[in-house]
Design a protein around this motif. Structure first.
Motif, PDB file in Angstrom:
ATOM      1  N   ALA A 100      -1.752  -3.081  -5.228  1.00 49.54           N
ATOM      2  CA  ALA A 100      -2.019  -1.374  -4.516  1.00 49.54           C
ATOM      3  C   ALA A 100      -2.462  -1.808  -3.832  1.00 49.54           C
ATOM      4  CB  ALA A 100      -2.329  -1.177  -6.259  1.00 49.54           C
ATOM      5  N   CYS A 101      -3.785  -3.065  -4.233  1.00 55.47           N
ATOM      6  CA  CYS A 101      -4.933  -3.712  -2.882  1.00 55.47           C
ATOM      7  C   CYS A 101      -4.169  -3.759  -1.219  1.00 55.47           C
ATOM      8  CB  CYS A 101      -5.218  -4.860  -3.509  1.00 55.47           C
ATOM      9  SG  CYS A 101      -6.347  -4.230  -5.113  1.00 55.47           S
ATOM     10  N   PHE A 102      -2.995  -4.238  -1.079  1.00 55.33           N
ATOM     11  CA  PHE A 102      -2.580  -4.690  -0.305  1.00 55.33           C
ATOM     12  C   PHE A 102      -2.129  -2.894  -0.233  1.00 55.33           C
ATOM     13  CE2 PHE A 102      -0.836  -8.888  -1.431  1.00 55.33           C
ATOM     14  CZ  PHE A 102      -1.627  -9.652  -0.524  1.00 55.33           C
ATOM     15  N   THR A 103      -1.352  -2.633  -0.555  1.00 57.22           N
ATOM     16  CA  THR A 103      -1.498  -0.558   0.158  1.00 57.22           C
ATOM     17  C   THR A 103      -2.444   0.178   0.692  1.00 57.22           C
ATOM     18  OG1 THR A 103       1.119  -0.546  -1.375  1.00 57.22           O
ATOM     19  CG2 THR A 103       0.065   0.620   0.183  1.00 57.22           C
ATOM     20  N   ALA A 104      -3.849  -0.228  -0.175  1.00 57.14           N
ATOM     21  CA  ALA A 104      -4.464   0.717  -0.287  1.00 57.14           C
ATOM     22  C   ALA A 104      -5.130  -0.032   0.922  1.00 57.14           C
ATOM     23  CB  ALA A 104      -5.665   0.518  -1.187  1.00 57.14           C
ATOM     24  N   LYS A 105      -5.427  -1.004   1.669  1.00 56.51           N
ATOM     25  CA  LYS A 105      -6.098  -1.226   2.332  1.00 56.51           C
ATOM     26  C   LYS A 105      -5.192  -0.990   3.836  1.00 56.51           C
ATOM     27  CE  LYS A 105      -8.957  -3.954   2.418  1.00 56.51           C
ATOM     28  NZ  LYS A 105     -10.853  -3.616   2.287  1.00 56.51           N
ATOM     29  N   ALA A 106      -3.579  -1.051   3.694  1.00 53.67           N
ATOM     30  CA  ALA A 106      -3.553  -1.267   4.539  1.00 53.67           C
ATOM     31  C   ALA A 106      -3.327   0.703   5.198  1.00 53.67           C
ATOM     32  CB  ALA A 106      -1.762  -1.721   4.106  1.00 53.67           C
ATOM     33  N   MET A 107      -3.995   1.631   4.047  1.00 56.46           N
ATOM     34  CA  MET A 107      -4.157   3.013   4.251  1.00 56.46           C
ATOM     35  C   MET A 107      -5.660   3.527   4.404  1.00 56.46           C
ATOM     36  SD  MET A 107      -1.597   4.508   1.556  1.00 56.46           S
ATOM     37  CE  MET A 107      -1.970   6.146   1.522  1.00 56.46           C
ATOM     38  N   GLY A 108      -6.573   2.176   5.131  1.00 53.69           N
ATOM     39  CA  GLY A 108      -8.097   2.300   5.387  1.00 53.69           C
ATOM     40  C   GLY A 108      -8.829   3.052   3.821  1.00 53.69           C
ATOM     41  N   MET A 109      -7.871   2.168   3.068  1.00 48.38           N
ATOM     42  CA  MET A 109      -9.104   3.216   1.576  1.00 48.38           C
ATOM     43  C   MET A 109      -9.612   2.261   1.595  1.00 48.38           C
ATOM     44  SD  MET A 109      -5.351   4.949  -0.233  1.00 48.38           S
ATOM     45  CE  MET A 109      -6.933   4.264  -2.228  1.00 48.38           C
ATOM     46  N   LYS A 110     -11.050   1.701   0.926  1.00 46.28           N
ATOM     47  CA  LYS A 110     -11.692   1.340   0.224  1.00 46.28           C
ATOM     48  C   LYS A 110     -11.114   0.811  -0.836  1.00 46.28           C
ATOM     49  CE  LYS A 110     -16.227   2.108   2.840  1.00 46.28           C
ATOM     50  NZ  LYS A 110     -17.751   2.040   2.845  1.00 46.28           N
ATOM     51  N   VAL A 111     -11.104  -0.365  -1.322  1.00 46.73           N
ATOM     52  CA  VAL A 111     -10.590  -1.163  -2.712  1.00 46.73           C
ATOM     53  C   VAL A 111     -11.926  -1.894  -3.595  1.00 46.73           C
ATOM     54  CG1 VAL A 111      -9.387  -2.445  -3.868  1.00 46.73           C
ATOM     55  CG2 VAL A 111      -8.709  -1.454  -1.482  1.00 46.73           C
ATOM     56  N   LEU A 150       0.624   5.142  -2.332  1.00 46.53           N
ATOM     57  CA  LEU A 150       1.002   5.153  -1.181  1.00 46.53           C
ATOM     58  C   LEU A 150       1.435   7.282  -1.185  1.00 46.53           C
ATOM     59  CD1 LEU A 150       2.627   4.700   2.004  1.00 46.53           C
ATOM     60  CD2 LEU A 150       4.337   4.083   0.721  1.00 46.53           C
ATOM     61  N   GLY A 151       1.333   7.401  -2.039  1.00 46.90           N
ATOM     62  CA  GLY A 151       2.176   8.805  -2.364  1.00 46.90           C
ATOM     63  C   GLY A 151       0.640   9.609  -2.785  1.00 46.90           C
ATOM     64  N   TYR A 152      -0.192   9.134  -3.243  1.00 44.69           N
ATOM     65  CA  TYR A 152      -1.587  10.071  -3.917  1.00 44.69           C
ATOM     66  C   TYR A 152      -2.708   9.489  -2.650  1.00 44.69           C
ATOM     67  CZ  TYR A 152       0.003  11.353  -8.031  1.00 44.69           C
ATOM     68  OH  TYR A 152       0.729  11.033  -9.314  1.00 44.69           O
ATOM     69  N   GLY A 153      -2.592   8.482  -1.715  1.00 43.18           N
ATOM     70  CA  GLY A 153      -3.675   8.047  -1.261  1.00 43.18           C
ATOM     71  C   GLY A 153      -3.616   8.211   0.459  1.00 43.18           C
ATOM     72  N   ARG A 154      -5.858   8.410   0.197  1.00 42.80           N
ATOM     73  CA  ARG A 154      -5.688   8.775   1.281  1.00 42.80           C
ATOM     74  C   ARG A 154      -6.659   8.241   2.398  1.00 42.80           C
ATOM     75  NH1 ARG A 154      -1.677  11.241   1.142  1.00 42.80           N
ATOM     76  NH2 ARG A 154      -0.278  13.128   1.110  1.00 42.80           N
ATOM     77  N   LYS A 155      -7.403   8.269   3.902  1.00 39.83           N
ATOM     78  CA  LYS A 155      -8.388   7.494   4.214  1.00 39.83           C
ATOM     79  C   LYS A 155      -8.629   7.420   2.624  1.00 39.83           C
ATOM     80  CE  LYS A 155      -9.924   6.134   8.890  1.00 39.83           C
ATOM     81  NZ  LYS A 155     -10.136   6.421   9.867  1.00 39.83           N
ATOM     82  N   ASN A 156     -10.363   8.733   2.818  1.00 41.24           N
ATOM     83  CA  ASN A 156     -11.293   8.564   2.225  1.00 41.24           C
ATOM     84  C   ASN A 156     -10.978   7.727   0.604  1.00 41.24           C
ATOM     85  OD1 ASN A 156     -12.768   9.146   4.830  1.00 41.24           O
ATOM     86  ND2 ASN A 156     -12.428  11.588   4.307  1.00 41.24           N
ATOM     87  N   ASP A 157      -9.693   7.985   0.160  1.00 40.73           N
ATOM     88  CA  ASP A 157      -9.834   7.684  -1.231  1.00 40.73           C
ATOM     89  C   ASP A 157     -10.735   6.118  -1.873  1.00 40.73           C
ATOM     90  OD1 ASP A 157      -9.089  10.645  -1.502  1.00 40.73           O
ATOM     91  OD2 ASP A 157      -6.799   9.373  -1.489  1.00 40.73           O
ATOM     92  N   VAL A 158     -10.702   6.444  -2.647  1.00 43.77           N
ATOM     93  CA  VAL A 158     -11.054   4.325  -3.629  1.00 43.77           C
ATOM     94  C   VAL A 158      -9.974   3.858  -4.353  1.00 43.77           C
ATOM     95  CG1 VAL A 158     -12.708   3.092  -4.508  1.00 43.77           C
ATOM     96  CG2 VAL A 158     -13.499   4.461  -2.876  1.00 43.77           C
ATOM     97  N   LEU A 159      -9.802   2.974  -4.287  1.00 44.87           N
ATOM     98  CA  LEU A 159      -8.726   2.656  -5.235  1.00 44.87           C
ATOM     99  C   LEU A 159      -9.807   1.411  -6.349  1.00 44.87           C
ATOM    100  CD1 LEU A 159      -6.084   1.765  -6.591  1.00 44.87           C
ATOM    101  CD2 LEU A 159      -6.013  -0.181  -5.038  1.00 44.87           C
TER     102      LEU A 159
END
Length: 211
Positions: free
Chosen positions: A151-162, A127-136
């Motif tokens: 972490a995956c749930f959070t990344a998906k909610a932010m529009g990141m790819k996993v 949540l703190g580091y992630g941005r839309k174009n980032d990948v987890l």
């Protein structure tokens, strides 16, 4: 070395990874797209997978399989701003591909564990580091680690790819991934032994693409 040669070399050395060939290629494409869009890679895992997270960041943030000298423009700026020391910096520094291991921040992890709970150490950082174009990059031998799932749930909610590096079944994490690399093994040690050559190949793919 082009992308296909890197993947073919991986399969030649580890023939049992033939079943992963297409998803490794897709994972490489996802990483390349991330960096082309000026994103970064966030990496997490537990135990041996935590060590793998740190290892991956080490390969991305400096030279790995080839030299990555700074650009001529940056060298010029260093010389103009720092003189002799700038020349030393220009000769020593290497271009990096932005990546953060979410296991590497002891103080922050202890604060999250104490104030929120240990299950949330990675989700809070995403949540703190992630941005839309980032990948987890989610690494889990079982695919069921609660803190990695969150972490995956959070990344998906932010529009990141996993992208997942997982064991044979993929566990709960598999369904949360845009790309799930499920290696043909179930024991923790065997899964980790397959993960290393795969992430080395992925690091070489992005390095060859951008340098």
């Amino acid at each position: 070395m082009n992308r296909e040669d890197i993947i073919e070399n991986l399969i030649r050395r580890y023939p049992s990874l033939e079943s992963c060939k297409d998803v490794v290629r897709e994972a490489g494409e996802t990483w390349v797209e991330c960096y082309r869009n000026e994103g970064k890679l966030l990496v997490c895992g537990n135990g041996g997978s935590a060590s793998d997270s740190d290892h991956i960041v080490g390969e991305l943030m400096k030279s790995f399989s080839k030299k990555r000298p700074v650009t001529s423009e940056f060298k010029k700026n260093l010389l103009e701003s720092s003189g002799e020391r700038g020349a030393t910096l220009a000769s020593k520094l290497e271009r990096g591909l932005p990546a953060i291991s979410l296991n590497a921040h002891g103080g922050l992890i202890s604060a999250i564990s104490n104030d929120i709970g240990g299950d949330f150490i990675f989700a809070q950082q995403v949540l703190g580091y992630g941005r839309k174009n980032d990948v987890l990059l989610a690494i889990s031998t079982s695919g069921n680690s609660v803190n990695v799932v969150d972490a995956c749930f959070t990344a998906k909610a932010m529009g990141m790819k996993v992208v997942g590096l997982l064991g044979e079944t993929g566990g709960k994490i598999k369904s949360l991934c845009d790309v799930a690399v499920c290696v043909p093994a179930t024991s923790t040690a065997a899964v980790q032994e397959y993960h290393l050559p795969i992430y080395h190949a992925l690091c070489i793919i992005v390095e060859e693409t951008f340098f």
